[in-house]
Design an enzyme around this catalytic site. Structure first.
Site, short mmCIF file in Angstrom:
data_model
loop_
_atom_site.label_atom_id
_atom_site.label_comp_id
_atom_site.label_asym_id
_atom_site.label_seq_id
_atom_site.Cartn_x
_atom_site.Cartn_y
_atom_site.Cartn_z
CE LYS A 3 2.68 5.14 -0.07
NZ LYS A 3 3.23 7.12 -0.39
CE1 TYR B 95 -0.78 3.03 -2.40
CE2 TYR B 95 -0.49 0.90 -1.23
CZ TYR B 95 -0.45 2.04 -1.31
OH TYR B 95 0.01 2.70 -0.07
CB THR C 201 2.17 1.36 2.42
OG1 THR C 201 1.18 0.07 2.14
CG2 THR C 201 2.52 1.04 0.78
CG ASP C 202 1.41 -3.20 5.91
OD1 ASP C 202 0.96 -2.88 4.55
OD2 ASP C 202 0.32 -4.07 6.45
CD GLU C 203 -0.75 -2.24 0.46
OE1 GLU C 203 -0.79 -2.76 -0.71
OE2 GLU C 203 -1.80 -1.99 0.61
P1 NAD Z 1 -6.11 9.08 -0.46
O1 NAD Z 1 -6.84 8.41 -1.72
O2 NAD Z 1 -7.46 8.47 0.43
O3 NAD Z 1 -5.60 10.26 -0.69
C1 NAD Z 1 -4.57 10.93 -1.24
C2 NAD Z 1 -4.84 12.06 -0.94
O4 NAD Z 1 -3.47 12.54 -1.85
C3 NAD Z 1 -5.49 13.21 -1.95
O5 NAD Z 1 -6.57 14.15 -1.28
C4 NAD Z 1 -5.61 13.30 -3.21
O6 NAD Z 1 -6.36 15.17 -3.69
C5 NAD Z 1 -3.70 13.98 -3.05
N1 NAD Z 1 -2.90 13.55 -4.16
C6 NAD Z 1 -3.18 12.78 -4.91
N2 NAD Z 1 -2.54 12.43 -5.67
C7 NAD Z 1 -1.75 14.06 -5.58
C8 NAD Z 1 -1.07 15.35 -5.58
N3 NAD Z 1 -0.24 15.26 -7.75
N4 NAD Z 1 -0.15 16.20 -5.40
C9 NAD Z 1 -1.13 16.90 -5.25
N5 NAD Z 1 -1.86 15.87 -4.10
C10 NAD Z 1 -2.88 14.73 -4.73
O7 NAD Z 1 -4.93 8.38 0.41
P2 NAD Z 1 -5.07 7.72 1.67
O8 NAD Z 1 -5.39 6.39 2.43
O9 NAD Z 1 -5.34 8.99 3.04
O10 NAD Z 1 -3.03 7.93 2.50
C11 NAD Z 1 -2.76 8.10 2.24
C12 NAD Z 1 -1.35 7.84 2.65
O11 NAD Z 1 -1.10 7.75 3.38
C13 NAD Z 1 -0.33 7.70 1.26
O12 NAD Z 1 0.58 7.35 1.31
C14 NAD Z 1 -0.80 5.70 1.36
O13 NAD Z 1 -0.33 5.25 0.58
C15 NAD Z 1 -0.86 6.05 2.22
N6 NAD Z 1 -1.02 4.61 3.13
C16 NAD Z 1 -2.48 4.09 3.08
C17 NAD Z 1 -3.27 3.56 4.10
C18 NAD Z 1 -4.49 2.65 4.05
O14 NAD Z 1 -4.81 2.10 4.94
N7 NAD Z 1 -4.99 3.71 3.24
C19 NAD Z 1 -2.28 2.36 4.58
C20 NAD Z 1 -0.75 1.92 4.67
C21 NAD Z 1 -0.38 3.61 4.06
P1 TYD Z 2 -8.67 -2.73 -0.35
O1 TYD Z 2 -9.37 -2.24 0.50
O2 TYD Z 2 -8.03 -1.97 -1.79
O3 TYD Z 2 -6.73 -2.32 0.65
P2 TYD Z 2 -5.08 -3.27 0.33
O4 TYD Z 2 -5.69 -3.82 -1.30
O5 TYD Z 2 -4.14 -1.73 -0.07
O6 TYD Z 2 -5.18 -3.95 1.25
O7 TYD Z 2 -8.74 -4.72 -0.20
C1 TYD Z 2 -8.53 -4.92 1.49
C2 TYD Z 2 -8.63 -6.09 1.09
O8 TYD Z 2 -9.53 -6.16 0.28
C3 TYD Z 2 -7.23 -6.63 -0.25
O9 TYD Z 2 -7.45 -8.26 -0.12
C4 TYD Z 2 -8.42 -6.73 -0.82
C5 TYD Z 2 -9.98 -7.31 -0.40
N1 TYD Z 2 -11.05 -6.74 -1.30
C6 TYD Z 2 -12.18 -7.22 -1.44
O10 TYD Z 2 -11.78 -8.64 -1.86
N2 TYD Z 2 -13.41 -6.47 -2.92
C7 TYD Z 2 -13.38 -5.66 -3.18
O11 TYD Z 2 -14.91 -5.23 -4.02
C8 TYD Z 2 -11.88 -4.52 -2.91
C9 TYD Z 2 -12.35 -3.25 -2.72
C10 TYD Z 2 -10.40 -5.46 -1.81
#
Ligand code: NAD
Ligand code: TYD
Length: 366
Positions: free
Chosen positions: A161, A157, A131-133
């Site tokens: 990561k 988080y 992630t960019d975080e």
């Molecule tokens: P998500 O929470 O929707 O999915 C996570 C999946 O991992 C789920 O299916 C869960 O059951 C599985 N999982 C969790 N713990 C596990 C374990 N111990 N063993 C096996 N499986 C396990 O997450 P996402 O949004 O799909 O994110 C996927 C990846 O992308 C993550 O690594 C996250 O850090 C990264 N990422 C997500 C975003 C975003 O905006 N969603 C942005 C940047 C990076």
């Molecule tokens: P989120 O979807 O949790 O992603 P991330 O924290 O990984 O960026 O949140 C996106 C942005 O929205 C973040 O600045 C937090 C804000 N947010 C709210 O203002 N209200 C909410 O209920 C949630 C879930 C997020």
């Protein structure tokens, strides 16, 4: 035919990736490893399982012996590691799962990969999805993050990561494990678990529930449509340089408040135009003649809330011709329409009974 392991394939990005990949590369052998935590929804990938396009294994990436046995059994060519605890708010309240899954789980996969490949790394790749975080936060005038921005995680988080990225890097530098890392910005699109900003707000607008904005809503995120992320992963997996990191972003920065107002207006417009929607969502404020924007509430800010994220994707754009195909306007309309069409999907999740019976069935798979 490539033998691919996809961890976390029942989650949001993982399931979108599996839809993308099975369509584009139907002859690959794909094994999905997922422990179906609260955000793992097996129904997201059930059609692919039933058509035998993928084989689902219910298991925990932290279970080292289990992972090693699985790796011995299949001897994968490529690994795409999505599995993680992914929600910042949850990491504030219970960090231990984040440390276990994101750090120890990644370590377990890295060490099993090293053992499985036995120094024969030709054609092998371990692609770690990050992630960019990890780069911390930007101010308004700061340039977007590049691959050489310093790590400065602020949430538990992001710290977990960051640690996993460091382990991946060290496995490459120390043992030559063929790794790549991609750090992407906030994804949005179909199948996103409704605790994240966009799906949560869409559902709350439809249901006439309050729209909680943390702080004053001025925080900025750089949104990437999930299918564009899948395209980027495809490019990196096929032509990324081993040992490198690639930043993937949507070049779509917007404040949270602007985004939520946009969602209110778009959904209200759809409600105005479509009687069937008014019937399905009688609690929506527009149905009652009001604007959904009046549901916005400013609530206590998230501790350590990063102000702004933005990605400079120049490296992947110039080296691999990557270009996000879906701009934010188009992507957000697709996303709203998907949640309108898939009410059953999110209702099952909101009622806490998503795929319980299917989960039970697949538990017997181990
Ligand atoms: P998500 O929470 O929707 O999915 C996570 C999946 O991992 C789920 O299916 C869960 O059951 C599985 N999982 C969790 N713990 C596990 C374990 N111990 N063993 C096996 N499986 C396990 O997450 P996402 O949004 O799909 O994110 C996927 C990846 O992308 C993550 O690594 C996250 O850090 C990264 N990422 C997500 C975003 C975003 O905006 N969603 C942005 C940047 C990076
Ligand atoms: P989120 O979807 O949790 O992603 P991330 O924290 O990984 O960026 O949140 C996106 C942005 O929205 C973040 O600045 C937090 C804000 N947010 C709210 O203002 N209200 C909410 O209920 C949630 C879930 C997020």
């Amino acid at each position: 035919m490539t033998k691919l392991l996809v961890t976390g394939g029942a989650g949001f990005i993982g399931s979108n990736f599996l839809h993308y990949w099975t369509k584009k590369y139907p002859s690959d052998q794909i094994i999905v490893l997922d422990s179906l935590t609260y955000s793992g929804v097996i129904s997201n990938i059930l059609p692919q399982i039933e058509k035998k396009l993928i084989h689902f294994v219910n298991g925990d990436i932290c279970d080292k012996n289990f992972v090693k046995d699985l790796f011995k059994q299949y001897c994968f060519d490529k690994i795409i590691h999505f599995a993680a605890e992914s929600h910042v708010d949850r990491s504030i309240h219970s960090p231990s799962k984040f440390i276990e899954t994101n750090i120890l789980g990644t370590y377990s996969l890295l060490s099993a990969s090293l053992e499985m490949w036995e120094n024969n790394f030709k054609g092998k790749v371990f692609h770690h999805i990050s992630t960019d975080e990890v780069y911390g936060e930007l101010n308004d005038n700061d340039p977007p993050f590049t691959e050489i921005s310093a790590y400065a995680p602020n949430s538990l988080y992001a710290a977990s990561k960051s640690s996993s990225d460091m382990l991946v890097r060290a496995y490459n530098k120390t043992y030559g494990l063929p790794t790549v890392i991609s750090n992407c910005s906030n994804n949005y699109g179909p199948y996103q678990f409704p605790e994240k900003l966009i799906p949560l707000m869409i559902i709350n607008i439809l249901e006439g529930n309050v729209l909680p904005i943390y702080g004053n809503g001025s925080n900025i995120r750089d949104w990437l449509y999930v299918n564009d992320h899948c395209t980027a992963i495809d490019l990196i997996l096929n032509s990324g340089k081993i040992g490198e990191t690639y930043n993937v972003g949507g070049m779509s920065e917007i404040t949270n408040l602007e985004l939520v107002i946009d969602l209110c207006r778009k959904i209200d417009f759809k409600i105005d135009k479509n009687d069937e929607l008014s019937k399905r969502f009688p609690n929506n404020l527009r149905v009652k003649g009001k604007s959904s924007e009046t549901l916005i509430r400013y609530v206590t800010d998230r501790p350590g809330h990063d102000y702004r994220y933005a990605i400079n994707p120049k490296k992947i754009c110039t080296e691999m011709n990557f270009k996000p195909a879906i701009n934010f306007e188009k992507g957000i309309n697709f996303t709203i329409d998907w949640y309108l069409k898939n009410e059953k999907w999110w209702r099952a999740i909101m009622n806490g009974k998503h795929s319980d019976w299917i989960k039970k069935q697949y538990n017997e798979n181990r």
